[in-house]
Scaffold this motif. Structure first.
Motif, mmCIF file in Angstrom:
data_model
loop_
_atom_site.group_PDB
_atom_site.id
_atom_site.type_symbol
_atom_site.label_atom_id
_atom_site.label_comp_id
_atom_site.label_asym_id
_atom_site.label_seq_id
_atom_site.Cartn_x
_atom_site.Cartn_y
_atom_site.Cartn_z
ATOM 1 N N CYS A 189 74.515 26.502 -50.414
ATOM 2 C CA CYS A 189 75.914 26.188 -50.065
ATOM 3 C C CYS A 189 76.183 24.694 -50.233
ATOM 4 O O CYS A 189 77.239 24.304 -50.722
ATOM 5 N N LYS A 190 75.221 23.874 -49.811
ATOM 6 C CA LYS A 190 75.371 22.418 -49.951
ATOM 7 C C LYS A 190 75.289 21.991 -51.412
ATOM 8 O O LYS A 190 76.076 21.157 -51.863
ATOM 9 N N LEU A 191 74.338 22.550 -52.150
ATOM 10 C CA LEU A 191 74.156 22.197 -53.547
ATOM 11 C C LEU A 191 75.416 22.498 -54.371
ATOM 12 O O LEU A 191 75.858 21.670 -55.171
ATOM 13 N N LEU A 192 76.001 23.668 -54.146
ATOM 14 C CA LEU A 192 77.193 24.081 -54.903
ATOM 15 C C LEU A 192 78.488 23.633 -54.231
ATOM 16 O O LEU A 192 79.554 23.727 -54.825
ATOM 17 N N ASP A 193 78.399 23.182 -52.996
ATOM 18 C CA ASP A 193 79.548 22.754 -52.199
ATOM 19 C C ASP A 193 80.545 23.896 -52.026
ATOM 20 O O ASP A 193 81.703 23.816 -52.431
ATOM 21 N N PHE A 194 80.058 24.988 -51.377
ATOM 22 C CA PHE A 194 80.913 26.141 -51.104
ATOM 23 C C PHE A 194 82.086 25.721 -50.229
ATOM 24 O O PHE A 194 81.924 24.978 -49.277
ATOM 25 N N ARG A 195 83.285 26.202 -50.587
ATOM 26 C CA ARG A 195 84.498 25.839 -49.845
ATOM 27 C C ARG A 195 85.340 27.061 -49.551
ATOM 28 O O ARG A 195 85.438 27.963 -50.375
ATOM 29 N N LEU A 196 85.949 27.053 -48.373
ATOM 30 C CA LEU A 196 86.867 28.110 -47.971
ATOM 31 C C LEU A 196 88.117 27.468 -47.401
ATOM 32 O O LEU A 196 88.032 26.580 -46.551
ATOM 33 N N TYR A 197 89.248 27.929 -47.890
ATOM 34 C CA TYR A 197 90.542 27.479 -47.379
ATOM 35 C C TYR A 197 91.225 28.710 -46.806
ATOM 36 O O TYR A 197 91.320 29.731 -47.461
ATOM 37 N N TYR A 198 91.673 28.621 -45.558
ATOM 38 C CA TYR A 198 92.310 29.778 -44.925
ATOM 39 C C TYR A 198 93.465 29.350 -44.044
ATOM 40 O O TYR A 198 93.623 28.204 -43.724
#
Length: 186
Positions: A177-186
């Protein structure tokens, strides 16, 4: 996800007339066989093809309410997608999906960067009625998001709460998650 929920995947290709098995198809097959998560997979090479596929899903598929995730595998630059050499902004995508994503999660693979300001995210969510939009802060390089995408989708098997799902995703796959920089906007 129970047997009544599905993923709808649209993958950008250079030419829809050319067929072949992509990494995305392999991921979706594994989800179906190993976790029982069904999906519909389509390709598109133009914005009109993207719109036609979405409209067919919305108006012709009586199971549309069962599609929790709309999975877009499309190249582009930050906050754009690229189809047939043309770039479309996140605002144009929002207008294309206007009012059509009620309760859905729009998830982008890491073939493009998703880096929305709070205003851009809120605009997208308001226009589309989506529950959330997710993606990655780092574009495809040496590391594809396919494994993390699969894990993300698999977590919907046990819960519908997107916040809980993302927390569990970070607990189980923190380094990725850190390596790819997972993001969620809700």
């Amino acid at each position: 996800m129970d047997d009544e929920k599905f993923i709808f995947c649209l993958e950008a290709v250079d030419d829809i007339e050319k067929t072949g098995v992509t990494e995305v198809v392999t991921i979706l097959e594994k989800l179906a066989f190993e976790q029982g998560i069904g999906s519909i997979y389509k390709t598109c090479d133009t914005i009109e093809g993207l719109e036609d596929s979405l409209n067919a899903l919305l108006y012709d598929d009586h199971n549309f309410k069962n599609y929790e995730i709309i999975y877009l595998v499309m190249p582009g630059e930050q906050n754009t997608i690229c189809l047939n050499g043309y770039y479309y902004s996140i605002e144009e995508i929002a207008e294309l999906f206007e009012g059509k994503l009620r309760g859905k999660i729009l998830h982008f693979a890491n073939e493009k960067v998703l880096d929305l300001s709070s205003e851009e995210a809120q605009y997208f969510l308001d226009i589309t009625n989506a529950k959330a939009i997710s993606g990655y802060g780092h574009a495809y390089g040496k590391q594809s998001s396919s494994g993390l995408d699969r894990a993300f989708f698999g977590l919907f098997e046990d819960s519908d709460d997107v916040i809980e799902i993302v927390e569990e995703l970070h607990q189980k796959y923190y380094a990725l998650c850190k390596l790819l920089d997972f993001r969620l906007y809700y």
